[in-house]
Write a protein that holds these residues in place. Structure first.
Motif, PDB file in Angstrom:
ATOM      1  N   LEU A  55       0.817  -1.211   0.000  1.00 20.00           N
ATOM      2  CA  LEU A  55       0.000   0.000   0.000  1.00 20.00           C
ATOM      3  C   LEU A  55       0.852   1.262   0.000  1.00 20.00           C
ATOM      4  CD1 LEU A  55      -2.903  -0.887   2.477  1.00 20.00           C
ATOM      5  CD2 LEU A  55      -2.893  -1.017  -0.011  1.00 20.00           C
ATOM      6  N   ARG A  56       2.126   1.136   0.239  1.00 18.82           N
ATOM      7  CA  ARG A  56       3.009   2.294   0.207  1.00 18.82           C
ATOM      8  C   ARG A  56       3.103   2.903  -1.189  1.00 18.82           C
ATOM      9  NH1 ARG A  56       8.574   1.161   1.816  1.00 18.82           N
ATOM     10  NH2 ARG A  56       8.713   3.422   2.051  1.00 18.82           N
ATOM     11  N   TYR A  57       2.694   2.143  -2.206  1.00 16.18           N
ATOM     12  CA  TYR A  57       2.705   2.670  -3.572  1.00 16.18           C
ATOM     13  C   TYR A  57       1.460   3.494  -3.879  1.00 16.18           C
ATOM     14  CZ  TYR A  57       6.739  -0.298  -4.286  1.00 16.18           C
ATOM     15  OH  TYR A  57       7.990  -0.867  -4.183  1.00 16.18           O
ATOM     16  N   CYS A  58       0.524   3.567  -2.932  1.00 22.37           N
ATOM     17  CA  CYS A  58      -0.703   4.355  -3.111  1.00 22.37           C
ATOM     18  C   CYS A  58      -0.518   5.816  -2.742  1.00 22.37           C
ATOM     19  CB  CYS A  58      -1.835   3.784  -2.249  1.00 22.37           C
ATOM     20  SG  CYS A  58      -2.432   2.188  -2.762  1.00 22.37           S
ATOM     21  N   VAL A  59       0.576   6.128  -2.053  1.00 25.55           N
ATOM     22  CA  VAL A  59       0.814   7.499  -1.588  1.00 25.55           C
ATOM     23  C   VAL A  59       2.265   7.874  -1.890  1.00 25.55           C
ATOM     24  CG1 VAL A  59      -0.886   7.191   0.267  1.00 25.55           C
ATOM     25  CG2 VAL A  59       1.538   6.866   0.757  1.00 25.55           C
ATOM     26  N   PRO A  60       2.580   9.177  -1.912  1.00 20.46           N
ATOM     27  CA  PRO A  60       3.970   9.594  -2.120  1.00 20.46           C
ATOM     28  C   PRO A  60       4.773   9.466  -0.827  1.00 20.46           C
ATOM     29  CG  PRO A  60       2.579  11.513  -1.861  1.00 20.46           C
ATOM     30  CD  PRO A  60       1.657  10.321  -1.847  1.00 20.46           C
ATOM     31  N   ALA A  61       6.081   9.511  -0.963  1.00 20.06           N
ATOM     32  CA  ALA A  61       6.949   9.381   0.207  1.00 20.06           C
ATOM     33  C   ALA A  61       6.885  10.608   1.103  1.00 20.06           C
ATOM     34  CB  ALA A  61       8.388   9.137  -0.241  1.00 20.06           C
ATOM     35  N   GLY A  62       6.818  11.784   0.494  1.00 21.46           N
ATOM     36  CA  GLY A  62       6.859  13.011   1.273  1.00 21.46           C
ATOM     37  C   GLY A  62       8.276  13.323   1.739  1.00 21.46           C
ATOM     38  N   LYS A  63       8.446  14.464   2.369  1.00 23.31           N
ATOM     39  CA  LYS A  63       9.762  14.884   2.832  1.00 23.31           C
ATOM     40  C   LYS A  63      10.288  13.912   3.880  1.00 23.31           C
ATOM     41  CE  LYS A  63      12.310  18.862   4.628  1.00 23.31           C
ATOM     42  NZ  LYS A  63      12.201  20.262   5.126  1.00 23.31           N
ATOM     43  N   ASP A  64      11.477  13.395   3.637  1.00 21.48           N
ATOM     44  CA  ASP A  64      12.122  12.439   4.546  1.00 21.48           C
ATOM     45  C   ASP A  64      11.249  11.208   4.794  1.00 21.48           C
ATOM     46  OD1 ASP A  64      14.347  14.152   4.872  1.00 21.48           O
ATOM     47  OD2 ASP A  64      13.290  15.258   6.449  1.00 21.48           O
ATOM     48  N   GLY A  65      10.384  10.874   3.821  1.00 25.04           N
ATOM     49  CA  GLY A  65       9.544   9.685   3.939  1.00 25.04           C
ATOM     50  C   GLY A  65       8.409   9.811   4.928  1.00 25.04           C
ATOM     51  N   ALA A  66       8.066  11.046   5.312  1.00 23.85           N
ATOM     52  CA  ALA A  66       7.083  11.251   6.378  1.00 23.85           C
ATOM     53  C   ALA A  66       5.677  10.792   6.018  1.00 23.85           C
ATOM     54  CB  ALA A  66       7.048  12.728   6.769  1.00 23.85           C
ATOM     55  N   LEU A  67       5.352  10.728   4.730  1.00 22.77           N
ATOM     56  CA  LEU A  67       3.993  10.354   4.328  1.00 22.77           C
ATOM     57  C   LEU A  67       3.842   8.848   4.112  1.00 22.77           C
ATOM     58  CD1 LEU A  67       3.086  13.311   1.928  1.00 22.77           C
ATOM     59  CD2 LEU A  67       2.670  13.082   4.383  1.00 22.77           C
ATOM     60  N   GLY A  68       4.945   8.119   4.151  1.00 24.43           N
ATOM     61  CA  GLY A  68       4.867   6.666   4.127  1.00 24.43           C
ATOM     62  C   GLY A  68       4.947   6.010   2.771  1.00 24.43           C
ATOM     63  N   GLY A  69       5.052   6.790   1.701  1.00 21.69           N
ATOM     64  CA  GLY A  69       5.080   6.204   0.367  1.00 21.69           C
ATOM     65  C   GLY A  69       6.398   5.527   0.036  1.00 21.69           C
ATOM     66  N   ALA A  70       6.330   4.602  -0.944  1.00 21.40           N
ATOM     67  CA  ALA A  70       7.534   3.881  -1.362  1.00 21.40           C
ATOM     68  C   ALA A  70       8.360   4.684  -2.361  1.00 21.40           C
ATOM     69  CB  ALA A  70       7.143   2.541  -1.978  1.00 21.40           C
ATOM     70  N   LEU A  71       7.685   5.561  -3.130  1.00 22.44           N
ATOM     71  CA  LEU A  71       8.346   6.348  -4.160  1.00 22.44           C
ATOM     72  C   LEU A  71       8.099   7.827  -3.896  1.00 22.44           C
ATOM     73  CD1 LEU A  71       7.253   4.210  -7.259  1.00 22.44           C
ATOM     74  CD2 LEU A  71       9.434   4.103  -6.035  1.00 22.44           C
ATOM     75  N   GLU A  72       8.909   8.666  -4.505  1.00 18.63           N
ATOM     76  CA  GLU A  72       8.824  10.113  -4.260  1.00 18.63           C
ATOM     77  C   GLU A  72       7.429  10.647  -4.589  1.00 18.63           C
ATOM     78  OE1 GLU A  72      10.872  14.322  -5.740  1.00 18.63           O
ATOM     79  OE2 GLU A  72      11.588  12.409  -6.533  1.00 18.63           O
ATOM     80  N   LEU A  74       3.391   9.720  -6.622  1.00 22.85           N
ATOM     81  CA  LEU A  74       2.517   8.667  -7.156  1.00 22.85           C
ATOM     82  C   LEU A  74       3.017   8.291  -8.537  1.00 22.85           C
ATOM     83  CD1 LEU A  74      -1.204   9.585  -6.336  1.00 22.85           C
ATOM     84  CD2 LEU A  74       0.136   7.661  -5.466  1.00 22.85           C
ATOM     85  N   ASP A  75       3.179   7.014  -8.791  1.00 30.79           N
ATOM     86  CA  ASP A  75       3.757   6.519 -10.027  1.00 30.79           C
ATOM     87  C   ASP A  75       2.728   5.644 -10.736  1.00 30.79           C
ATOM     88  OD1 ASP A  75       6.764   5.975 -11.316  1.00 30.79           O
ATOM     89  OD2 ASP A  75       5.361   4.311 -11.584  1.00 30.79           O
ATOM     90  N   SER A  76       2.266   6.096 -11.903  1.00 33.98           N
ATOM     91  CA  SER A  76       1.202   5.384 -12.608  1.00 33.98           C
ATOM     92  C   SER A  76       1.630   3.991 -13.047  1.00 33.98           C
ATOM     93  CB  SER A  76       0.743   6.196 -13.826  1.00 33.98           C
ATOM     94  OG  SER A  76       0.022   7.329 -13.421  1.00 33.98           O
ATOM     95  N   ARG A  77       2.889   3.839 -13.437  1.00 39.15           N
ATOM     96  CA  ARG A  77       3.348   2.515 -13.875  1.00 39.15           C
ATOM     97  C   ARG A  77       3.371   1.537 -12.712  1.00 39.15           C
ATOM     98  NH1 ARG A  77       8.666   4.561 -16.740  1.00 39.15           N
ATOM     99  NH2 ARG A  77       8.345   6.125 -15.102  1.00 39.15           N
ATOM    100  N   ALA A  78       3.768   2.001 -11.541  1.00 37.75           N
ATOM    101  CA  ALA A  78       3.742   1.128 -10.362  1.00 37.75           C
ATOM    102  C   ALA A  78       2.309   0.704 -10.049  1.00 37.75           C
ATOM    103  CB  ALA A  78       4.362   1.840  -9.167  1.00 37.75           C
ATOM    104  N   LEU A  79       1.374   1.650 -10.144  1.00 38.91           N
ATOM    105  CA  LEU A  79      -0.028   1.328  -9.885  1.00 38.91           C
ATOM    106  C   LEU A  79      -0.547   0.290 -10.878  1.00 38.91           C
ATOM    107  CD1 LEU A  79      -1.409   4.935  -9.208  1.00 38.91           C
ATOM    108  CD2 LEU A  79      -1.050   3.121  -7.516  1.00 38.91           C
ATOM    109  N   VAL A  80      -0.190   0.455 -12.143  1.00 36.48           N
ATOM    110  CA  VAL A  80      -0.627  -0.496 -13.174  1.00 36.48           C
ATOM    111  C   VAL A  80      -0.045  -1.885 -12.905  1.00 36.48           C
ATOM    112  CG1 VAL A  80      -0.276  -1.117 -15.608  1.00 36.48           C
ATOM    113  CG2 VAL A  80      -1.136   1.157 -15.000  1.00 36.48           C
ATOM    114  N   ILE A  81       1.236  -1.954 -12.584  1.00 35.02           N
ATOM    115  CA  ILE A  81       1.885  -3.241 -12.310  1.00 35.02           C
ATOM    116  C   ILE A  81       1.221  -3.933 -11.126  1.00 35.02           C
ATOM    117  CG2 ILE A  81       4.013  -4.288 -11.422  1.00 35.02           C
ATOM    118  CD1 ILE A  81       5.523  -2.173 -13.138  1.00 35.02           C
ATOM    119  N   LEU A  82       0.980  -3.176 -10.072  1.00 37.42           N
ATOM    120  CA  LEU A  82       0.357  -3.748  -8.880  1.00 37.42           C
ATOM    121  C   LEU A  82      -1.052  -4.231  -9.161  1.00 37.42           C
ATOM    122  CD1 LEU A  82       1.913  -1.216  -6.466  1.00 37.42           C
ATOM    123  CD2 LEU A  82       1.665  -3.621  -5.824  1.00 37.42           C
ATOM    124  N   ARG A  83      -1.845  -3.408  -9.817  1.00 33.81           N
ATOM    125  CA  ARG A  83      -3.232  -3.799 -10.067  1.00 33.81           C
ATOM    126  C   ARG A  83      -3.322  -4.976 -11.040  1.00 33.81           C
ATOM    127  NH1 ARG A  83      -7.880   0.536 -10.462  1.00 33.81           N
ATOM    128  NH2 ARG A  83      -8.948  -1.452 -10.042  1.00 33.81           N
TER     129      ARG A  83
END
Length: 393
Positions: A55-72, A74-83
């Motif tokens: 689920l970390r691919y559903c949100v951005p990382a945020g500054k210093d990873g504060a928002l919990g995302g895996a990538l800087e 939202l990445d559409s290709r990551a979402l497509v691969i996951l789905r």
């Protein structure tokens, strides 16, 4: 059955996507959840996907990873691969993942720092279940016709009206809800709000049963009192925000359809190799070979449009371009869902009577795929979007 990863070698993807796709393809076949109760199962999928970092691919990382995302970002290709991989294994798992992204997408795009910090990390961990509330009984494709209204009150807003066909309705912890704040302005008079599930005046108890069980509900807002800080994005900018959110996730709907189509094709190939008939296997008949050839071509055609749309959106983000890829996403969504319906129908036909037996994979896929041709913009709406774009070019 393990999802294929051969498509990850295409030039649309980078090393981060190839690594993601391979890890997911290895992990997902080992996961098994009892889906007889769709609401309970959806909660379990959210927990499982959160615990295992997907689920970390559903949100951005945020500054210093504060928002919990895996990538800087939202990445559409990551979402497509996951789905694609999740839908290959379990369309309900795909649903659980997708709604975490769609339900929080507007917060990613337009939320204040405080709103993002309050919601996005918990979406990424699976601690909060998200939902996106746009459709109404008389306002589906025509969002400007919505009647749910928010009026300014002493301490914020008063929300009245109803939403329907809301995914995760009744199990979500919050709903990104769109309401009229200027009733005379059509789509230019819509504002988004974050509505927590426990707010007084919200009733989400009216569940909707559909042919492929998923948690859906009608939401009723009776003088819901919302604090001023629940407004999401600019006043009367909600329609644009909703469309920007859908632009990101529309290509991922195509990814989900692609995953279901790939599973149907794999089931058809496996069954045709085993089924004995007139002294040979079903796969030995030229008619079977022709059908499988048609199915494979339909899958690959959908895949190329899907990956192109996701790549174009990501490239635009990387280059800082404001160019929207609405038409390309519409082409992907339309083609992938329509082609998947055809592929699954052919796979079911190839299974004969077994294809309509409740409990077989092709039977459940036949029910699961149907809604994808409707939600997040029906096929006919995608045709209009594409046609207008062509005429304006």
């Amino acid at each position: 059955m393990k999802p294929s990863t051969t498509h990850l070698a295409l030039p649309f993807f980078d090393s981060v996507h190839r690594d993601l796709g391979q890890r997911l393809a290895d992990w997902i076949p080992e996961q098994h959840i009892d889906e007889s109760d769709d609401r309970r199962a959806c909660r379990e999928w959210v927990r499982l996907l959160g615990d295992n970092q997907w689920l970390r691919y559903c949100v951005p990382a945020g500054k210093d990873g504060a928002l919990g995302g895996a990538l800087e970002k939202l990445d559409s290709r990551a979402l497509v691969i996951l789905r694609e991989a999740l839908a290959f294994h379990s369309p309900l798992a795909d649903f659980a993942f997708a709604m975490q992204g769609l339900g929080s997408g507007a917060i990613t795009l337009a939320g204040t720092a405080e709103q993002q910090a309050a919601y996005l990390p918990m979406v990424a961990s699976g601690e909060k279940i998200a939902a996106f509330a746009l459709s109404e009984p008389d306002a589906g494709s025509d969002a400007g016709a919505m009647s749910t209204a928010a009026s300014q009150a002493a301490n914020g807003w008063t929300l009245k009206g109803s939403k329907t066909w809301i995914s995760n309705g009744g199990i979500a912890d919050f709903y990104v809800t769109f309401a009229k704040t200027d009733p005379a302005a059509g789509t230019r008079g819509i504002t988004a709000f974050i509505v927590d599930a426990d707010v007084q005046g919200l009733d989400s108890s009216e569940h909707i049963a559909v042919m492929a069980p998923h948690p859906l509900a009608t939401l009723k807002f009776s003088n819901c009192q919302l604090a001023g800080n629940t407004q999401l994005g600019t006043l009367n900018g909600g329609f644009k925000l909703a469309m920007q959110t859908l632009d990101i996730f529309r290509a991922s709907v195509a990814g989900a359809a692609l995953g279901m189509a790939r599973r149907a094709l794999a089931e058809a190939v496996s069954y045709s190799r085993q089924r004995k008939m007139f002294g040979q296997t079903l796969a030995d008949f030229q008619l079977t070979q022709a059908k499988i050839g048609e199915m494979a071509a339909l899958v690959d055609a959908a895949a190329l449009l899907t990956y192109r749309a996701a790549w174009m959106r990501d490239e635009g983000e990387r280059l800082g371009s404001s160019v929207r890829v609405t038409a390309e996403a519409a082409m992907a969504k339309m083609t992938a869902t329509e082609n998947a319906q055809r592929v699954i129908d052919m796979a079911l036909q190839m299974h004969g009577g077994l294809g309509v037996k409740v409990g077989t994979k092709v039977e459940s896929l036949y029910r699961d795929i149907r809604s994808l041709r409707i939600y997040e913009g029906a096929t006919e709406v995608q045709q209009l979007i594409i046609g207008k774009a062509v005429l304006q070019s």
